[in-house]
Design a protein around this motif. Structure first.
Motif, PDB file in Angstrom:
ATOM      1  N   HIS B 176      -2.193 -15.394  18.073  1.00  0.00           N
ATOM      2  CA  HIS B 176      -2.075 -13.786  17.758  1.00  0.00           C
ATOM      3  C   HIS B 176      -0.655 -13.596  17.054  1.00  0.00           C
ATOM      4  CE1 HIS B 176      -5.892 -12.284  19.013  1.00  0.00           C
ATOM      5  NE2 HIS B 176      -6.300 -13.298  19.460  1.00  0.00           N
ATOM      6  N   GLU B 180       0.202 -12.128  13.556  1.00  0.00           N
ATOM      7  CA  GLU B 180       0.897 -11.103  13.105  1.00  0.00           C
ATOM      8  C   GLU B 180       1.923 -11.442  12.381  1.00  0.00           C
ATOM      9  OE1 GLU B 180       1.876  -8.866  16.859  1.00  0.00           O
ATOM     10  OE2 GLU B 180       2.583  -7.135  15.302  1.00  0.00           O
ATOM     11  N   GLU B 291      -4.671  -1.833   5.034  1.00  0.00           N
ATOM     12  CA  GLU B 291      -5.210  -1.921   6.586  1.00  0.00           C
ATOM     13  C   GLU B 291      -4.178  -2.104   7.413  1.00  0.00           C
ATOM     14  OE1 GLU B 291      -9.189  -4.022   8.612  1.00  0.00           O
ATOM     15  OE2 GLU B 291      -7.847  -5.096   7.059  1.00  0.00           O
ATOM     16  N   SER B 292      -4.031  -1.873   8.610  1.00  0.00           N
ATOM     17  CA  SER B 292      -3.261  -1.784   9.497  1.00  0.00           C
ATOM     18  C   SER B 292      -3.452  -3.088  10.553  1.00  0.00           C
ATOM     19  CB  SER B 292      -3.048  -0.616  10.608  1.00  0.00           C
ATOM     20  OG  SER B 292      -4.387  -0.627  11.392  1.00  0.00           O
ATOM     21  N   TRP B 293      -2.475  -3.582  11.127  1.00  0.00           N
ATOM     22  CA  TRP B 293      -2.635  -4.825  11.938  1.00  0.00           C
ATOM     23  C   TRP B 293      -3.676  -4.597  12.935  1.00  0.00           C
ATOM     24  CZ3 TRP B 293      -3.278  -9.555  13.203  1.00  0.00           C
ATOM     25  CH2 TRP B 293      -3.007  -9.828  14.403  1.00  0.00           C
ATOM     26  N   GLN B 294      -3.655  -3.433  13.705  1.00  0.00           N
ATOM     27  CA  GLN B 294      -4.626  -3.378  14.849  1.00  0.00           C
ATOM     28  C   GLN B 294      -5.945  -3.353  14.447  1.00  0.00           C
ATOM     29  OE1 GLN B 294      -1.822  -1.637  14.836  1.00  0.00           O
ATOM     30  NE2 GLN B 294      -0.869  -2.433  16.750  1.00  0.00           N
ATOM     31  N   ARG B 295      -6.117  -2.678  13.145  1.00  0.00           N
ATOM     32  CA  ARG B 295      -7.553  -2.496  12.337  1.00  0.00           C
ATOM     33  C   ARG B 295      -8.157  -3.811  12.101  1.00  0.00           C
ATOM     34  NH1 ARG B 295     -11.697  -1.103  11.933  1.00  0.00           N
ATOM     35  NH2 ARG B 295     -12.744  -0.154  10.308  1.00  0.00           N
ATOM     36  N   ARG B 297      -7.276  -6.788  13.186  1.00  0.00           N
ATOM     37  CA  ARG B 297      -7.732  -7.264  14.674  1.00  0.00           C
ATOM     38  C   ARG B 297      -8.933  -6.978  15.254  1.00  0.00           C
ATOM     39  NH1 ARG B 297      -3.292  -8.683  19.249  1.00  0.00           N
ATOM     40  NH2 ARG B 297      -4.652  -8.582  20.948  1.00  0.00           N
ATOM     41  N   GLN B 298      -9.038  -5.735  15.165  1.00  0.00           N
ATOM     42  CA  GLN B 298     -10.486  -5.135  15.868  1.00  0.00           C
ATOM     43  C   GLN B 298     -11.343  -5.737  14.883  1.00  0.00           C
ATOM     44  OE1 GLN B 298     -10.195  -3.422  18.604  1.00  0.00           O
ATOM     45  NE2 GLN B 298     -12.251  -3.535  18.370  1.00  0.00           N
ATOM     46  N   CYS B 301     -11.905  -9.307  16.055  1.00  0.00           N
ATOM     47  CA  CYS B 301     -12.469  -9.619  17.384  1.00  0.00           C
ATOM     48  C   CYS B 301     -13.915  -9.278  17.277  1.00  0.00           C
ATOM     49  CB  CYS B 301     -11.863  -8.756  18.312  1.00  0.00           C
ATOM     50  SG  CYS B 301     -10.202  -9.521  18.498  1.00  0.00           S
TER      51      CYS B 301
END
Lengths: 287, 310
Positions: B176, B180, B291-295, B297-298, B301
């Motif tokens: 992770h 990132e 796209e953002s990193w959180q998006r 990653r979501q 997942c």
């Protein structure tokens, strides 16, 4: 998953041990055992002071051998006062240590038992030997191998900091060079020479200013390296100037374009001989 | 960590058998000396230790049960014998704080030592002088240091080693962190980024059905083939026990599909001894523009979850 390990509790335990030995030391009648106890206090206190959750100071072997030697010497000089501590030996064997040191400690444990055997009488001494042996087997069963050097080469030097060993730079450099060439990215290697005691603060400063994908390396006790990546040479120069301006002045610095590095050792050699405080190699040098 | 494997179980069982022999020897000693009333406890406790040794080998997943049995045996013998000994017998009290440290994890051992310290001090010393108490307390404080150091080194390795301990891939945390930074890099350099999610359904049961070696063979095969089919700066990481992410920086969707094809072709002819042919579920994920990193990653997942529950 951040580690829940608390180094503070271990430090507290070390200091408590130092305190107890410090209380015992003035009561020792013989000068020799008092001296040994004070040495124990010093060992524990210094270990507590230097203890931290990083690979910054891996324990050196003489330092690790000291507790075993102290314990043996204490049992040898005043067996009647410290007989109780014979049972500390299994704990000493439990410490992470290389195999040869385990053998040395086993030998020391045997010597300590020998110093006690007259005091205990034949039967109890025999039984104590077998009990010690049993506990030794248990301690060896529970022992953990110390970190192998090959593992230590590939880990971060401190949790959370992108700071790696020199070995890792030798691994990363050819890969980064090929990748920069392929992707048309301007990559540079930054070398910094800093006073020895400023190496860690400087490494932290440097790591804070790097992008997440740029790594920092500790080459030796006075040299840091970092890989800087930028879209082109122009941006790279602006960024480098800003970065160097923000760092506490290093003794000297050198910036080398990744394309200009024939071999890392040659570049490091030139850095060693460098007199100026800043040198920049951007051209491919053919020597 | 390593207390669950059979080799460690064997070593512990040997130690427990040695303890049983010690107690049996002690019982025999009483017999020879004619202390017939004192034979029974060590003899029974020796049997208890033998039971513990057998349990250690049988219940590999529960190493604590035999450890507690051995601790109880040791404690009982000490408590029963201490009042009979005199003079230099004080030395045996020192065993009490060391035993739990050798048998239990750090926290319960410390707790037990602190709780039982007054009891052992009373049992041990008719001459309850200050120095004896200090010596006992010193053992109690110095002995745990070995376990503290073991824990420190292990935790430090977990926190700093980016690699998975069981295979040639990055660990979950390492993956992770690396992903990132790769996300930032490709964003800064305006490059595409693709991630190939590889789920190995056989991994879940391999250990129970065929043992450790079959599981390792699966892991090694996947890691080798995935590494062989990718470039030098692509990296494989283990997101969960059964799912890997292969991160492909600067790779378009077509390129990533090509890599997926190549891995499938490489795995197709593989037949392992226990598990047979290697089954995989794969899915592709491409970073979307802006796209953002959180998006991202979501989405990754979610895709992983879909593959795992397929």
């Amino acid at each position: 998953m951040q580690s829940k390990y608390k180094v503070g509790l271990m430090r507290l335990n070390l200091l408590a041990g130092a305190l107890l030995l410090g209380l015992l030391a003035p009561q020792a009648p013989a000068f020799a055992s008092a001296l040994l106890l004070w040495l124990g206090v010093i060992w524990l206190a210094v270990t507590a002071a230097l203890l931290e959750f990083s690979h910054r100071r891996p324990a050196i072997l003489p330092w690790q051998l000291l507790p075993g030697l102290l314990l043996m010497a204490l049992l040898w000089t005043a067996p009647e006062r410290h007989a109780l501590w014979l049972w500390l030996w299994p704990a000493a064997l439990l410490l992470p240590q290389p195999v040869w040191m385990l053998a040395v400690n086993l030998l020391l444990a045997a010597l300590s038992w020998w110093s006690l055997h007259r005091l205990l009488g034949a039967e109890q001494a025999l039984f104590a030997a077998f009990a010690l042996l049993t506990l030794t087997i248990l301690a060896v069963a529970r022992r953990r191998q110390p970190q192998r050097p090959s593992v230590r080469q590939r880990v971060r030097l401190a949790p959370g900091l992108p700071l790696w060993s020199a070995y890792q730079l030798y691994e990363d450099l050819p890969r980064e060079r090929a990748r920069c060439h392929r992707e048309g990215v301007h990559g540079e290697l930054l070398l910094l020479r800093v006073p020895r005691h400023q190496l860690w603060p400087m490494a932290q400063q440097l790591c804070r200013q790097l992008h997440g994908f740029e790594n920092c390396y500790r080459l030796d006790q006075r040299t840091l390296a970092a890989l800087l990546l930028n879209r082109d040479a122009q941006l790279a120069r602006e960024r480098r100037e800003e970065l160097l301006a923000n760092l506490a002045t290093p003794r000297k610095a050198r910036v080398i374009a990744l394309e200009a590095i024939d071999s890392l050792d040659a570049s490091l050699g030139r850095f060693q001989e460098q007199q100026d405080s800043l040198a920049i190699d951007m051209e491919v040098t053919h020597g | 960590m390593d207390e669950g494997n059979p080799a460690a179980a064997g070593r512990f069982a040997i130690a427990y058998v040695a303890g049983a022999l010690l107690l049996a020897g002690y019982a025999t000693w009483h017999y020879l000396m004619g202390h017939y009333a004192r034979i029974l406890p060590p003899a029974l406790l020796a049997l208890l230790m033998l039971v513990a040794a057998v349990l250690r080998l049988v219940l590999i997943a529960w190493p604590r049960i035999p450890a507690y049995l051995v601790l109880i045996a040791g404690y009982l013998l000490l408590a029963l014998e201490l009042p009979h000994l005199d003079g230099e017998a004080v030395i045996w009290v020192g065993l009490a704080p060391v035993l739990p440290l050798l048998l239990l994890p750090l926290a319960p051992a410390l707790l037990l030592n602190v709780a039982l310290a007054p009891l052992w001090l009373l049992l041990g010393g008719e001459a309850l002088d200050g120095e004896f108490v200090l010596s006992y307390l010193a053992i109690m404080t110095l002995a745990p240091l070995a376990l503290w150091e073991q824990r420190r080194q292990r935790a430090l390795l977990l926190a700093t080693d980016p690699r998975d301990p069981n295979c040639q891939a990055l660990s979950h945390d390492g993956l992770h962190a690396h992903l990132e930074s790769e996300f930032q890099r490709t964003a800064l350099l305006h490059q595409p980024l693709a991630i190939l999610v590889i789920h190995l359904p056989q991994l879940e049961m391999a250990s129970e059905q065929f043992g450790r070696r079959a599981r390792q063979a699966l892991l090694d095969t996947l890691c080798n083939e995935a590494t062989r089919c990718s470039r030098r700066h692509d990296f494989l990481g283990r997101h969960s026990d059964t799912t890997f992410w292969l991160v492909l920086p600067d790779t378009s969707e077509n390129g990533a599909q090509l890599v997926q094809q190549r891995i499938l072709q490489a795995l197709e002819p593989v037949v392992l001894i226990d598990t047979g042919s290697l089954r995989t579920h794969m899915g592709l994920c491409q970073r979307l523009p802006g796209e953002s990193w959180q998006r991202l990653r979501q989405r990754l997942c979610n895709l992983t979850h879909r593959l795992e529950t397929q």
